[in-house]
Design a protein around this motif. Structure first.
Motif, mmCIF file in Angstrom:
data_model
loop_
_atom_site.group_PDB
_atom_site.id
_atom_site.type_symbol
_atom_site.label_atom_id
_atom_site.label_comp_id
_atom_site.label_asym_id
_atom_site.label_seq_id
_atom_site.Cartn_x
_atom_site.Cartn_y
_atom_site.Cartn_z
ATOM 1 N N VAL A 1 0.853 -1.184 0.000
ATOM 2 C CA VAL A 1 0.000 0.000 0.000
ATOM 3 C C VAL A 1 0.890 1.235 0.000
ATOM 4 C CG1 VAL A 1 -1.795 1.257 1.243
ATOM 5 C CG2 VAL A 1 -1.764 -1.245 1.291
ATOM 6 N N THR A 2 0.583 2.185 -0.870
ATOM 7 C CA THR A 2 1.399 3.384 -0.929
ATOM 8 C C THR A 2 0.546 4.595 -1.284
ATOM 9 O OG1 THR A 2 3.491 4.274 -1.783
ATOM 10 C CG2 THR A 2 2.037 3.214 -3.383
ATOM 11 N N ALA A 3 1.165 5.777 -1.226
ATOM 12 C CA ALA A 3 0.509 7.020 -1.613
ATOM 13 C C ALA A 3 0.720 7.242 -3.105
ATOM 14 C CB ALA A 3 1.079 8.181 -0.813
ATOM 15 N N ALA A 4 -0.169 8.025 -3.718
ATOM 16 C CA ALA A 4 -0.116 8.229 -5.169
ATOM 17 C C ALA A 4 1.232 8.779 -5.611
ATOM 18 C CB ALA A 4 -1.244 9.166 -5.595
ATOM 19 N N GLU A 5 1.822 9.702 -4.805
ATOM 20 C CA GLU A 5 3.084 10.311 -5.229
ATOM 21 C C GLU A 5 4.261 9.334 -5.175
ATOM 22 O OE1 GLU A 5 2.539 11.846 -0.872
ATOM 23 O OE2 GLU A 5 1.285 11.162 -2.547
ATOM 24 N N PHE A 6 4.117 8.252 -4.437
ATOM 25 C CA PHE A 6 5.198 7.269 -4.335
ATOM 26 C C PHE A 6 4.995 6.068 -5.256
ATOM 27 C CE2 PHE A 6 5.620 8.632 0.385
ATOM 28 C CZ PHE A 6 6.338 9.752 0.003
ATOM 29 N N GLU A 7 3.870 6.002 -5.937
ATOM 30 C CA GLU A 7 3.535 4.816 -6.729
ATOM 31 C C GLU A 7 4.590 4.450 -7.767
ATOM 32 O OE1 GLU A 7 1.761 2.332 -9.854
ATOM 33 O OE2 GLU A 7 2.460 4.405 -10.056
ATOM 34 N N PRO A 8 5.157 5.405 -8.519
ATOM 35 C CA PRO A 8 6.156 5.008 -9.534
ATOM 36 C C PRO A 8 7.400 4.357 -8.936
ATOM 37 C CG PRO A 8 5.291 7.203 -10.004
ATOM 38 C CD PRO A 8 4.797 6.831 -8.638
ATOM 39 N N ILE A 9 7.961 4.939 -7.870
ATOM 40 C CA ILE A 9 9.208 4.383 -7.310
ATOM 41 C C ILE A 9 8.943 3.078 -6.566
ATOM 42 C CG2 ILE A 9 9.157 5.672 -5.124
ATOM 43 C CD1 ILE A 9 12.220 5.973 -5.455
ATOM 44 N N VAL A 10 7.778 2.956 -5.926
ATOM 45 C CA VAL A 10 7.451 1.702 -5.248
ATOM 46 C C VAL A 10 7.222 0.593 -6.279
ATOM 47 C CG1 VAL A 10 5.788 0.541 -3.737
ATOM 48 C CG2 VAL A 10 6.566 2.849 -3.191
ATOM 49 N N ALA A 11 6.628 0.950 -7.407
ATOM 50 C CA ALA A 11 6.446 -0.041 -8.476
ATOM 51 C C ALA A 11 7.796 -0.546 -8.987
ATOM 52 C CB ALA A 11 5.643 0.573 -9.625
ATOM 53 N N LYS A 12 8.785 0.363 -9.105
ATOM 54 C CA LYS A 12 10.134 -0.050 -9.520
ATOM 55 C C LYS A 12 10.742 -1.005 -8.500
ATOM 56 C CE LYS A 12 11.621 4.071 -12.108
ATOM 57 N NZ LYS A 12 12.629 5.173 -12.118
ATOM 58 N N ALA A 13 10.574 -0.676 -7.220
ATOM 59 C CA ALA A 13 11.132 -1.532 -6.168
ATOM 60 C C ALA A 13 10.493 -2.913 -6.192
ATOM 61 C CB ALA A 13 10.936 -0.874 -4.803
ATOM 62 N N MET A 14 9.183 -2.973 -6.407
ATOM 63 C CA MET A 14 8.500 -4.263 -6.495
ATOM 64 C C MET A 14 9.035 -5.079 -7.655
ATOM 65 S SD MET A 14 4.533 -3.238 -5.632
ATOM 66 C CE MET A 14 3.951 -4.922 -5.934
ATOM 67 N N ALA A 15 9.255 -4.419 -8.784
ATOM 68 C CA ALA A 15 9.774 -5.128 -9.957
ATOM 69 C C ALA A 15 11.172 -5.671 -9.678
ATOM 70 C CB ALA A 15 9.789 -4.188 -11.155
ATOM 71 N N GLU A 16 12.022 -4.868 -9.015
ATOM 72 C CA GLU A 16 13.377 -5.319 -8.711
ATOM 73 C C GLU A 16 13.372 -6.493 -7.732
ATOM 74 O OE1 GLU A 16 16.362 -2.562 -7.748
ATOM 75 O OE2 GLU A 16 15.994 -1.276 -9.496
ATOM 76 N N ALA A 17 12.344 -6.514 -6.855
ATOM 77 C CA ALA A 17 12.237 -7.602 -5.882
ATOM 78 C C ALA A 17 11.536 -8.825 -6.464
ATOM 79 C CB ALA A 17 11.482 -7.113 -4.649
ATOM 80 N N GLY A 18 11.072 -8.719 -7.710
ATOM 81 C CA GLY A 18 10.372 -9.837 -8.337
ATOM 82 C C GLY A 18 8.971 -10.042 -7.808
ATOM 83 N N ARG A 19 8.369 -8.979 -7.251
ATOM 84 C CA ARG A 19 7.010 -9.079 -6.737
ATOM 85 C C ARG A 19 6.020 -8.816 -7.864
ATOM 86 N NH1 ARG A 19 6.874 -12.274 -3.405
ATOM 87 N NH2 ARG A 19 4.761 -11.603 -2.815
ATOM 88 N N PRO A 20 5.001 -9.641 -8.010
ATOM 89 C CA PRO A 20 4.033 -9.448 -9.099
ATOM 90 C C PRO A 20 3.106 -8.263 -8.832
ATOM 91 C CG PRO A 20 3.341 -11.234 -7.660
ATOM 92 C CD PRO A 20 4.707 -10.822 -7.182
ATOM 93 N N GLY A 21 2.496 -7.757 -9.904
ATOM 94 C CA GLY A 21 1.480 -6.727 -9.769
ATOM 95 C C GLY A 21 2.057 -5.343 -9.539
ATOM 96 N N ARG A 22 1.147 -4.440 -9.147
ATOM 97 C CA ARG A 22 1.491 -3.041 -8.915
ATOM 98 C C ARG A 22 1.156 -2.674 -7.472
ATOM 99 N NH1 ARG A 22 4.039 -0.083 -12.715
ATOM 100 N NH2 ARG A 22 2.968 1.778 -11.952
ATOM 101 N N PRO A 23 1.682 -1.555 -6.962
ATOM 102 C CA PRO A 23 1.287 -1.110 -5.622
ATOM 103 C C PRO A 23 -0.208 -0.793 -5.581
ATOM 104 C CG PRO A 23 3.202 0.118 -6.417
ATOM 105 C CD PRO A 23 2.675 -0.655 -7.577
#
Length: 569
Positions: A111-133
């Protein structure tokens, strides 16, 4: 049901959380509003696929939406894990850290705030986590339908607490509902909590002291909470101090550096008219307590009605949920000055002077230690909690001898997530071996800090394994020829670099690199020596504490100190 979640069923409408805005004001939400929001957010998380026992990570700045997300995860039956949001660090550094945390936590949802969504999505991708924040909706406060969803029962683990801002491989501490309940009883005892108390905090909600000692404590007791972000405190520390003016907050928790910062940043005229006489408790922890900072603030605030007896120097760590010990209520903190040059692990500590705050001059760097009391006997409403001091062989040492602190009791967490093992801090046979050095003197616990494998700076844990790699790469010496040791000197955190190399330009490179990485506070020592300088066990592990003790005692053959800074700056 735990008091940390049961308040959602019977929330108070006359008390709540005051959140600082960026225009100098405060926005208020009653606990009843936050409880309703938690139920609605919990239902949405369940619709998004969160099941009881899943981990939900929350990457949001301190504020009402963050609170709704944290308690909403609990309402969905999940284990919540608040993580550090993006701030001033370089994006690459943040992505590496948060990606490593997400990879270990394996959350069902982030769960994240709208302003953090792009960078959190990058972190999820680097961690191999599926989906989006999952972005926190703007209408989190809206009623949205008839009635309120039910709170779903969760699993035994309430919180996955990652060491805030740490370097190296992240370690998530598994905190159960039972752990939280036991530590709540201890926190109530330490703060002598009473009906009507209110809490003011600038600590981040991803830090155990801000999360458990501030937010969760006030939710469970339904008291008023005045909440600022850390950056707001840094810009305007007087605003936080104003929270304790008559009729507002009565309790807080903070590292000691905050009091030194207040003394430096504020002018005496800014205290005029301020009434701090109702400020009852100032828990001080999260790092080695700086006696000079506490005494300096007490003198600075003399005309406001502030009392030194409010200071409650506490020892604690996330692996014990939060709190371990603090002095008894109503007593001015004790301080002692040990003979730092003669300190040896397993041997008696020579105490040169002893006093209470206000009795003796405590100039910065003079090496005074602050007492942390001992666990209450019997504990207030909780199960027994014990602290013992042990030697290298794990056997208890007599009072007055320096050793490792070992904690037992119901607050000891369930271990590290994913079965990971600690280094200096470790769980064994139901006990928590803290990796902290300390001793008992005149019935009072004194804590020196980390013993080799990590240091704490402003509440942030830095692991020396990570510094090994950085220094080896930055100096070109190679990983096997460098070892960094966490130290404590005259009450200040420090690091020592041991390198199997001749003196040379690499020493200044190492010193400069560590200063840039760690900031102005720690003492930095660089040691050169021949091959074999770095001591290892038969299995190849570095014996960091042994090396530092050998250097101090003059027993480390061939070792030469080639660079050192023992004062800030």
């Amino acid at each position: 049901m735990s008091p940390f979640i049961s308040w959602i069923d019977a929330p108070r409408a006359d008390r709540g959380v005051h959140v600082a805005d960026d225009a100098g004001g405060w926005r208020h939400a009653a606990w009843s509003e936050l409880a309703a929001a938690a139920r609605r957010v919990g239902a949405r998380l369940a619709e998004a696929g969160v099941r009881p026992g899943d981990v939900v990570c929350v990457v949001m700045p301190s504020g009402h939406p963050c609170l709704a997300a944290v308690f909403g995860a609990w309402a969905a039956g999940a284990t919540v894990s608040p993580l550090v949001p993006p701030s001033f660090q370089p994006e690459r550094e943040y992505l590496a850290h948060i990606g490593a945390v997400l990879g270990q936590a394996e959350p069902a949802l982030v769960v994240t705030a709208a302003e953090f969504e792009p960078i959190v999505a990058k972190a999820m991708a680097e961690a191999g986590r599926p989906g989006r924040p999952w972005v926190m909706p703007d209408d989190w406060r809206s009623p949205g339908g008839d009635g309120l969803p039910q709170v779903r029962p969760g699993g035994p683990i309430a919180l996955l607490q990652f060491t805030s801002g740490s370097t190296g491989e992240p370690r998530g501490v598994r905190v159960s509902w039972r752990n939280l309940a036991a530590n709540l009883a201890l926190i109530k005892h330490i703060t002598t909590w009473r009906e009507g108390d209110a809490f003011a905090s600038w600590l981040p909600l991803y830090h155990d002291m801000g999360l458990i000692g501030g937010l969760f404590f006030m939710a469970a007791t339904q008291g008023d909470l005045w909440l600022m972000r850390p950056d707001q405190f840094i810009r305007d520390p007087g605003r936080w101090l104003g929270c304790f003016d008559a009729g507002r907050a009565t309790i807080t928790a903070s590292p000691s550096f905050a009091y030194g910062y207040l003394t430096r940043r504020l002018r005496p005229e800014q205290l005029e008219g301020l009434d701090l006489s109702r400020w009852r408790i100032a828990v001080v922890g999260a790092e080695a307590v700086d006696a000079a900072a506490l005494e300096g603030f007490a003198r600075f605030a003399e005309g406001t009605g502030f009392s030194r007896a409010a200071f409650r120097p506490a020892y604690g760590l996330a692996e014990n949920t939060l709190a371990v010990t603090a002095p008894p209520p109503g007593r001015v903190a004790r301080v002692i000055r040990p003979d730092w040059e003669s300190l040896r692990f397993g041997e008696p500590v020579r105490v040169l002077e002893s006093a209470v705050l206000g009795e003796a001059p405590l100039p910065p760097g003079s090496g005074w230690l602050v007492g942390h009391g001992l666990p209450p006997h019997p504990p207030a409403g909780g199960e027994p909690l014990g602290v013992r001091v042990v030697g290298e062989d794990g056997e208890p040492l007599p009072d007055g001898c320096l050793g490792e602190l070992v904690v037992t009791g119901t607050s000891v967490a369930e271990g590290y997530h994913g079965g990971r093992e600690g280094s200096s801090t470790r769980f064994a046979d139901g006990a928590l071996h803290t990796g902290d050095g300390g001793f008992v003197h005149d019935g009072e616990l004194y804590v020196l800090g980390r013993m080799g494998d990590s240091i704490k700076l402003r509440g942030r844990t830095v692991y020396v394994e990570d510094l090994d790699a950085k220094v080896a790469a930055g100096t070109g010496l190679g990983r096997g020829r460098v070892a960094v040791v966490g130290t404590t000197e005259r009450g200040r955190a420090g690091v020592a670099v041991f390198a199997e190399a001749d003196p040379g330009g690499w020493a200044e490179d190492a010193h400069r690199m560590l200063r840039e990485l760690l900031g102005p506070e720690p003492v930095i020592t660089v040691v050169a020596g021949p091959r074999g300088l770095i001591r290892r066990t038969s299995s190849g592990k570095i014996r960091r504490r042994l090396m530092w003790q050998g250097l101090r005692a003059g027993r480390l053959e061939g070792a030469a100190v080639v660079a050192r800074t023992d004062r800030p700056g």
